[in-house]
Design a protein around this motif. Sequence first.
Motif, PDB file in Angstrom:
ATOM      1  N   ALA A   1      56.559  52.674 -20.860  1.00 45.38           N
ATOM      2  CA  ALA A   1      55.819  53.908 -20.611  1.00 45.38           C
ATOM      3  C   ALA A   1      54.946  54.356 -21.774  1.00 45.38           C
ATOM      4  O   ALA A   1      54.207  55.329 -21.644  1.00 45.38           O
ATOM      5  N   ALA A   2      55.017  53.647 -22.909  1.00 49.68           N
ATOM      6  CA  ALA A   2      54.209  54.059 -24.063  1.00 49.68           C
ATOM      7  C   ALA A   2      53.721  52.873 -24.888  1.00 49.68           C
ATOM      8  O   ALA A   2      52.527  52.686 -25.074  1.00 49.68           O
ATOM      9  N   ILE A   3      54.638  52.067 -25.399  1.00 53.52           N
ATOM     10  CA  ILE A   3      54.266  51.027 -26.366  1.00 53.52           C
ATOM     11  C   ILE A   3      53.286  50.027 -25.763  1.00 53.52           C
ATOM     12  O   ILE A   3      52.235  49.741 -26.344  1.00 53.52           O
ATOM     13  N   MET A   4      53.610  49.496 -24.590  1.00 45.94           N
ATOM     14  CA  MET A   4      52.724  48.511 -23.979  1.00 45.94           C
ATOM     15  C   MET A   4      51.472  49.170 -23.408  1.00 45.94           C
ATOM     16  O   MET A   4      50.410  48.525 -23.317  1.00 45.94           O
ATOM     17  N   SER A   5      51.564  50.430 -23.052  1.00 47.09           N
ATOM     18  CA  SER A   5      50.388  51.155 -22.563  1.00 47.09           C
ATOM     19  C   SER A   5      49.330  51.244 -23.652  1.00 47.09           C
ATOM     20  O   SER A   5      48.146  50.942 -23.426  1.00 47.09           O
ATOM     21  N   ILE A   6      49.747  51.652 -24.851  1.00 52.04           N
ATOM     22  CA  ILE A   6      48.814  51.746 -25.979  1.00 52.04           C
ATOM     23  C   ILE A   6      48.264  50.364 -26.312  1.00 52.04           C
ATOM     24  O   ILE A   6      47.059  50.192 -26.549  1.00 52.04           O
ATOM     25  N   TYR A   7      49.134  49.376 -26.318  1.00 47.34           N
ATOM     26  CA  TYR A   7      48.749  48.001 -26.661  1.00 47.34           C
ATOM     27  C   TYR A   7      47.603  47.516 -25.768  1.00 47.34           C
ATOM     28  O   TYR A   7      46.589  47.002 -26.260  1.00 47.34           O
ATOM     29  N   TYR A   8      47.745  47.676 -24.451  1.00 43.13           N
ATOM     30  CA  TYR A   8      46.721  47.170 -23.539  1.00 43.13           C
ATOM     31  C   TYR A   8      45.496  48.068 -23.491  1.00 43.13           C
ATOM     32  O   TYR A   8      44.366  47.568 -23.353  1.00 43.13           O
ATOM     33  N   LEU A   9      45.670  49.371 -23.628  1.00 46.26           N
ATOM     34  CA  LEU A   9      44.505  50.250 -23.648  1.00 46.26           C
ATOM     35  C   LEU A   9      43.615  49.957 -24.856  1.00 46.26           C
ATOM     36  O   LEU A   9      42.391  49.961 -24.755  1.00 46.26           O
ATOM     37  N   GLN A  10      44.237  49.715 -25.999  1.00 48.82           N
ATOM     38  CA  GLN A  10      43.462  49.410 -27.199  1.00 48.82           C
ATOM     39  C   GLN A  10      42.704  48.092 -27.061  1.00 48.82           C
ATOM     40  O   GLN A  10      41.604  47.939 -27.595  1.00 48.82           O
ATOM     41  N   ARG A  11      43.281  47.135 -26.336  1.00 50.57           N
ATOM     42  CA  ARG A  11      42.666  45.822 -26.217  1.00 50.57           C
ATOM     43  C   ARG A  11      41.657  45.711 -25.082  1.00 50.57           C
ATOM     44  O   ARG A  11      40.678  44.978 -25.189  1.00 50.57           O
ATOM     45  N   GLU A  12      41.907  46.413 -23.988  1.00 56.33           N
ATOM     46  CA  GLU A  12      41.155  46.126 -22.774  1.00 56.33           C
ATOM     47  C   GLU A  12      40.287  47.267 -22.255  1.00 56.33           C
ATOM     48  O   GLU A  12      39.438  47.035 -21.395  1.00 56.33           O
ATOM     49  N   SER A  13      40.477  48.490 -22.735  1.00 59.57           N
ATOM     50  CA  SER A  13      39.709  49.603 -22.158  1.00 59.57           C
ATOM     51  C   SER A  13      38.316  49.722 -22.752  1.00 59.57           C
ATOM     52  O   SER A  13      37.388  50.211 -22.087  1.00 59.57           O
ATOM     53  N   GLY A  14      38.156  49.315 -24.015  1.00 54.99           N
ATOM     54  CA  GLY A  14      36.874  49.487 -24.681  1.00 54.99           C
ATOM     55  C   GLY A  14      36.555  50.938 -24.999  1.00 54.99           C
ATOM     56  O   GLY A  14      35.408  51.281 -25.304  1.00 54.99           O
ATOM     57  N   LEU A  15      37.546  51.797 -24.966  1.00 55.43           N
ATOM     58  CA  LEU A  15      37.340  53.236 -25.161  1.00 55.43           C
ATOM     59  C   LEU A  15      37.858  53.686 -26.523  1.00 55.43           C
ATOM     60  O   LEU A  15      38.797  53.103 -27.073  1.00 55.43           O
ATOM     61  N   GLY A  16      37.284  54.754 -27.034  1.00 59.51           N
ATOM     62  CA  GLY A  16      37.860  55.426 -28.179  1.00 59.51           C
ATOM     63  C   GLY A  16      39.112  56.163 -27.729  1.00 59.51           C
ATOM     64  O   GLY A  16      39.128  56.779 -26.657  1.00 59.51           O
ATOM     65  N   ILE A  17      40.172  56.073 -28.532  1.00 60.41           N
ATOM     66  CA  ILE A  17      41.470  56.633 -28.129  1.00 60.41           C
ATOM     67  C   ILE A  17      41.946  57.651 -29.160  1.00 60.41           C
ATOM     68  O   ILE A  17      41.885  57.399 -30.363  1.00 60.41           O
ATOM     69  N   GLU A  18      42.407  58.798 -28.676  1.00 61.16           N
ATOM     70  CA  GLU A  18      43.054  59.803 -29.519  1.00 61.16           C
ATOM     71  C   GLU A  18      44.455  60.050 -28.967  1.00 61.16           C
ATOM     72  O   GLU A  18      44.628  60.189 -27.756  1.00 61.16           O
ATOM     73  N   ILE A  19      45.462  60.095 -29.854  1.00 60.69           N
ATOM     74  CA  ILE A  19      46.849  60.267 -29.425  1.00 60.69           C
ATOM     75  C   ILE A  19      47.367  61.630 -29.864  1.00 60.69           C
ATOM     76  O   ILE A  19      47.223  62.015 -31.031  1.00 60.69           O
ATOM     77  N   PHE A  20      47.979  62.343 -28.916  1.00 63.65           N
ATOM     78  CA  PHE A  20      48.555  63.662 -29.180  1.00 63.65           C
ATOM     79  C   PHE A  20      50.059  63.603 -28.906  1.00 63.65           C
ATOM     80  O   PHE A  20      50.510  62.945 -27.963  1.00 63.65           O
ATOM     81  N   ASN A  21      50.837  64.286 -29.730  1.00 70.99           N
ATOM     82  CA  ASN A  21      52.296  64.221 -29.619  1.00 70.99           C
ATOM     83  C   ASN A  21      52.874  65.085 -28.514  1.00 70.99           C
ATOM     84  O   ASN A  21      54.057  64.988 -28.213  1.00 70.99           O
ATOM     85  N   SER A  22      52.061  65.935 -27.905  1.00 79.80           N
ATOM     86  CA  SER A  22      52.504  66.771 -26.800  1.00 79.80           C
ATOM     87  C   SER A  22      51.287  67.350 -26.094  1.00 79.80           C
ATOM     88  O   SER A  22      50.168  67.338 -26.633  1.00 79.80           O
ATOM     89  N   TYR A  23      51.495  67.864 -24.896  1.00 79.01           N
ATOM     90  CA  TYR A  23      50.407  68.510 -24.168  1.00 79.01           C
ATOM     91  C   TYR A  23      49.987  69.783 -24.895  1.00 79.01           C
ATOM     92  O   TYR A  23      48.798  70.122 -24.924  1.00 79.01           O
ATOM     93  N   ALA A  24      50.956  70.467 -25.524  1.00 77.85           N
ATOM     94  CA  ALA A  24      50.634  71.684 -26.285  1.00 77.85           C
ATOM     95  C   ALA A  24      49.710  71.358 -27.455  1.00 77.85           C
ATOM     96  O   ALA A  24      48.758  72.105 -27.738  1.00 77.85           O
TER      97      ALA A  24
END
Length: 292
Positions: free
Chosen positions: A119-142
Amino acid sequence: MKTLLLGAVAYDAKVVPIWDIIRDYANAFGCKLDYVLFSNYERQVEWLLKGYIDIAWNTNVAWIRTLHATEGKASALLMRDSDIDFTTHFVARKSDSLKNLSDLRGKTFGLGSLDSAQAAIMSIYYLQRESGLGIEIFNSYAEFTQKGRKSADSLALIRYNTDLGKHGDTGVSEFDVLEAIKKGELDAGSIGSSTWIRILSQGEYPEIGSFWTSPGYCHCNFSVLPSLDSESRERFCAMLLSQNDKKSDPLIAKMMQMEGLNAWVKVGARELAGYEAIYEAMREQNLLANNL
């Protein structure tokens, strides 16, 4: 004959009857076995590394930390058939018509607990490799609502860190993500294949669909150190593998149903290869250390 002490994590009340059944079967089989339950995988890995337990029923994250700590010397003995070709699903509201990863530009995306491979580790792994998008990570919705994203085109990844230490076993964080998508707080999110199968079979979240599925990887296994003698390993493996022919036994059938398997499988080269991408993802995300 030595009594083998096995460690497992108490992520659900059903864990007790599962291991009671396996322990009693093992002792009748001639494989002396007892078990101890932990509240988190970090403590379980620590105890395995210190030799306090002989076998650990580990998640993929706990296995990789054990492998890393032993410089590749630990062994994986057995896993469930359901631990092979486990996948991560990216899900969204069907009405949003997300079809591929590039459609996530400028969207909000929910991650499960940071120690959950599916639900997290592999999601980040593939998004970084295959999405071609800039990614920002937040520790909570707040945190996301307070700080906001730096770029309107970036993909905002928002963590739902529920039940840390369980490595996603409870699935609670995945349902937090599903609820947030349903309420419109998130555009999309990641869940594991077991949760995806569950919501399909039970008719939950009919408004949510899967628009991307990861390559397969492996999940749990029974991990041991080199110090466990070959006779004990062979006896333990023979005991569990013998259950594959005992599914007509109501207790064995009950245990397998609760533990989510149809058969025990011996770990070989193919299964070990199913951990390689997770190892790389954990290395990149600085998650290899077994921090308590």
